[in-house]
Each structure stands twice: as structure tokens, then as C-alpha cells.
Design a protein around this motif. Structure first.
Motif, PDB file in Angstrom:
ATOM      1  N   SER A 113       0.650  -1.167   0.178  1.00  0.00           N
ATOM      2  CA  SER A 113       0.183   0.125   0.306  1.00  0.00           C
ATOM      3  C   SER A 113       0.532   1.219  -0.639  1.00  0.00           C
ATOM      4  O   SER A 113       1.853   1.508  -0.025  1.00  0.00           O
ATOM      5  N   ALA A 114      -0.096   1.869  -0.184  1.00  0.00           N
ATOM      6  CA  ALA A 114       0.972   3.223  -0.471  1.00  0.00           C
ATOM      7  C   ALA A 114       1.531   4.012   0.940  1.00  0.00           C
ATOM      8  O   ALA A 114       2.371   4.205   1.136  1.00  0.00           O
ATOM      9  N   ASP A 115       1.211   3.702   2.326  1.00  0.00           N
ATOM     10  CA  ASP A 115       1.665   4.303   3.751  1.00  0.00           C
ATOM     11  C   ASP A 115       2.683   2.824   3.894  1.00  0.00           C
ATOM     12  O   ASP A 115       3.505   2.664   4.947  1.00  0.00           O
ATOM     13  N   GLY A 116       2.845   2.516   2.608  1.00  0.00           N
ATOM     14  CA  GLY A 116       4.276   0.983   2.933  1.00  0.00           C
ATOM     15  C   GLY A 116       3.929  -0.724   3.687  1.00  0.00           C
ATOM     16  O   GLY A 116       4.910  -1.347   3.969  1.00  0.00           O
ATOM     17  N   HIS A 117       2.900  -0.950   4.253  1.00  0.00           N
ATOM     18  CA  HIS A 117       2.405  -2.165   4.202  1.00  0.00           C
ATOM     19  C   HIS A 117       1.911  -2.988   3.347  1.00  0.00           C
ATOM     20  O   HIS A 117       0.894  -2.592   2.349  1.00  0.00           O
ATOM     21  N   PRO A 118       2.180  -4.239   3.184  1.00  0.00           N
ATOM     22  CA  PRO A 118       2.586  -5.678   2.019  1.00  0.00           C
ATOM     23  C   PRO A 118       1.058  -5.734   2.613  1.00  0.00           C
ATOM     24  O   PRO A 118       0.217  -5.880   3.818  1.00  0.00           O
ATOM     25  N   ILE A 119      -0.031  -6.075   1.771  1.00  0.00           N
ATOM     26  CA  ILE A 119      -1.858  -6.738   1.238  1.00  0.00           C
ATOM     27  C   ILE A 119      -1.427  -8.039   0.889  1.00  0.00           C
ATOM     28  O   ILE A 119      -0.950  -7.914  -0.314  1.00  0.00           O
ATOM     29  N   THR A 120      -1.507  -9.118   1.223  1.00  0.00           N
ATOM     30  CA  THR A 120      -1.822 -10.360   0.900  1.00  0.00           C
ATOM     31  C   THR A 120      -2.629 -11.312   0.475  1.00  0.00           C
ATOM     32  O   THR A 120      -3.448 -11.070   1.670  1.00  0.00           O
ATOM     33  N   GLY A 121      -3.310 -11.878  -0.516  1.00  0.00           N
ATOM     34  CA  GLY A 121      -4.764 -13.066  -0.523  1.00  0.00           C
ATOM     35  C   GLY A 121      -4.468 -13.484  -1.322  1.00  0.00           C
ATOM     36  O   GLY A 121      -3.475 -13.334  -2.303  1.00  0.00           O
ATOM     37  N   SER A 122      -5.214 -14.492  -1.793  1.00  0.00           N
ATOM     38  CA  SER A 122      -5.211 -15.109  -2.659  1.00  0.00           C
ATOM     39  C   SER A 122      -7.576 -15.115  -2.900  1.00  0.00           C
ATOM     40  O   SER A 122      -8.067 -15.021  -1.962  1.00  0.00           O
ATOM     41  N   GLU A 172       8.797 -17.935  -3.753  1.00  0.00           N
ATOM     42  CA  GLU A 172      10.134 -17.799  -2.809  1.00  0.00           C
ATOM     43  C   GLU A 172      10.754 -16.247  -3.551  1.00  0.00           C
ATOM     44  O   GLU A 172      11.496 -16.161  -2.897  1.00  0.00           O
ATOM     45  N   ALA A 173      10.021 -16.254  -4.819  1.00  0.00           N
ATOM     46  CA  ALA A 173      10.589 -14.795  -5.184  1.00  0.00           C
ATOM     47  C   ALA A 173       9.899 -13.261  -5.254  1.00  0.00           C
ATOM     48  O   ALA A 173      10.574 -12.589  -5.685  1.00  0.00           O
ATOM     49  N   LEU A 174       8.768 -13.419  -3.502  1.00  0.00           N
ATOM     50  CA  LEU A 174       8.671 -12.746  -3.199  1.00  0.00           C
ATOM     51  C   LEU A 174       9.638 -11.185  -3.478  1.00  0.00           C
ATOM     52  O   LEU A 174      10.537 -12.105  -2.048  1.00  0.00           O
ATOM     53  N   PRO A 175       9.654 -10.064  -3.485  1.00  0.00           N
ATOM     54  CA  PRO A 175      11.033  -9.773  -2.620  1.00  0.00           C
ATOM     55  C   PRO A 175       9.915  -9.406  -1.289  1.00  0.00           C
ATOM     56  O   PRO A 175       9.346  -8.744  -0.979  1.00  0.00           O
ATOM     57  N   PRO A 176      11.664  -8.727  -0.506  1.00  0.00           N
ATOM     58  CA  PRO A 176      10.447  -8.925   0.721  1.00  0.00           C
ATOM     59  C   PRO A 176       9.771  -7.564   1.369  1.00  0.00           C
ATOM     60  O   PRO A 176      10.093  -6.593   0.278  1.00  0.00           O
ATOM     61  N   ALA A 177       9.814  -7.540   2.529  1.00  0.00           N
ATOM     62  CA  ALA A 177       8.234  -5.921   2.459  1.00  0.00           C
ATOM     63  C   ALA A 177       9.559  -5.080   2.772  1.00  0.00           C
ATOM     64  O   ALA A 177      10.270  -4.621   3.251  1.00  0.00           O
ATOM     65  N   PRO A 178       9.328  -3.745   1.903  1.00  0.00           N
ATOM     66  CA  PRO A 178      10.181  -3.278   1.933  1.00  0.00           C
ATOM     67  C   PRO A 178       9.389  -2.194   2.769  1.00  0.00           C
ATOM     68  O   PRO A 178       8.859  -1.551   3.219  1.00  0.00           O
ATOM     69  N   GLN A 179      10.430  -0.949   3.506  1.00  0.00           N
ATOM     70  CA  GLN A 179      10.525  -0.271   4.319  1.00  0.00           C
ATOM     71  C   GLN A 179      10.361   1.013   4.027  1.00  0.00           C
ATOM     72  O   GLN A 179      10.758   1.528   2.962  1.00  0.00           O
TER      73      GLN A 179
END
Length: 175
Positions: free
Chosen positions: A104-113, A135-142
Motif C-alpha cells: 500500500s502507499a503507506d508501505g504495508h504489504p497486503i497479501t491474499g488469494s 519464493e521470489a517475492l521481494p521482502p516487505a519494503p520499508q
């Protein structure tokens, strides 16, 4: 008078400390195909719509069949709050799952299926040149920069100065 000064100082302090920036994270509002949709034909693309903008450089979308084949045929394209990935058909009839991870724009990852079903499949080979595995997902950005200066220090200074001013005005003056 001292009681009035104490009440005023308390109100100013409480007001200053209650000032905090609002933060809400993006949430998925809709998808195409929709969750648990039953489709007769494979869609050309998958579209995810969020309630606020998402960052374009961290979006990942997968479309996986029941045989674990990957069917996304392009990198995800982010346009504000919408994320789209092209498909090059789908395989056999059966269960498919859209997996997503966006930031999200505030830097928090959102996942789902999002599961959906295809009733009439086509024997198209899956896209193999793209790797969208978990496995190829980037780490959650800061977040690289803050969305603004926090307001609580300003509120605290205002409260302290206000309380000091009230106390100064109400003190007994000695001749």
C-alpha cells in the motif's frame, strides 16, 4: 483560579497528546474474475482493485492452476489502485487461484488469494518464461520517507507553552 488553570492545562495536554496521524492500509475491493466465480472461458487478464493506491514497484500477482502451473503472461501493471496481469489462456478445466502481494502507499504489504473455477479448459501450455513463485517475492519494503512530520511534538509544545502561559497569567503578583 488555580483550579481553572489546572483544568485548562489538562485540556491542552490531552488535546495535544491525542493528535496523531491517521493510517489505514489498502484493502482489496474487487477482482475480475471475482472470488469463487465459475467461468466458461478463460479471461484475457486478471484485475485487482484496491480501495487506495498501491506501489507499482512491489506488486506480484500469480495465477496458479490445480496442477500448480503458472498462467500469468506478463508482469503486473499498476495504475493507481488497480493491478492487472495478462493471461495467455488457461489450462484444463478446474480450480485456479489468483495470489497477490502488493504494498500500500503507506508501505504495508497486503497479501491474499482469490479462487475461481474454469468449466471449459483449453490445452494451452502455461507461461514458463516468468517466475512468479512465492519464493521470489521481494521482502516487505520499508518506507523510504515519512509521509510528513508527526504532529504530536508540536501539540506537546503548544500544550506546555499554553499551560505555562495560563499559570503565568494566574500567578499572584507580589508587590
Amino acid at each position: 483560579m488555580k483550579r481553572l488553570a489546572l483544568i485548562a492545562a489538562t485540556i491542552l495536554t490531552a488535546t495535544a497528546l491525542s493528535i496523531a496521524p491517521a493510517s489505514a492500509h489498502a484493502t482489496l475491493q474487487s477482482s475480475n474474475p471475482a472470488e469463487n466465480a465459475v467461468l466458461d472461458a478463460a479471461p484475457d487478464a486478471v484485475t485487482l482493485t484496491f480501495n487506495q493506491n498501491v506501489q507499482s514497484n512491489f506488486a506480484t500477482v500469480t495465477v496458479v492452476g490445480s496442477d500448480q502451473s503458472q498462467w500469468a503472461a506478463s508482469e503486473p501493471v499498476v495504475d493507481g489502485s488497480t493491478v492487472t496481469v495478462d493471461l495467455d489462456g488457461l489450462g484444463a478445466a478446474g480450480e485456479y487461484t489468483i495470489g497477490y502481494r502488493v504494498v500500500s502507499a503507506d508501505g504495508h504489504p497486503i497479501t491474499g488469494s482469490i479462487p475461481f473455477q474454469l468449466t471449459q479448459g483449453t490445452p494451452t501450455p502455461p507461461a514458463t518464461d516468468l517466475d512468479f513463485t512465492n519464493e521470489a517475492l521481494p521482502p516487505a519494503p520499508q518506507p523510504e520517507e515519512d509521509n510528513g512530520f508527526p504532529l504530536w511534538p508540536i501539540g506537546a509544545v503548544v500544550a506546555v507553552v499554553g499551560a505555562a502561559g495560563v499559570l503565568f497569567a494566574l500567578r499572584k503578583r507580589t508587590p
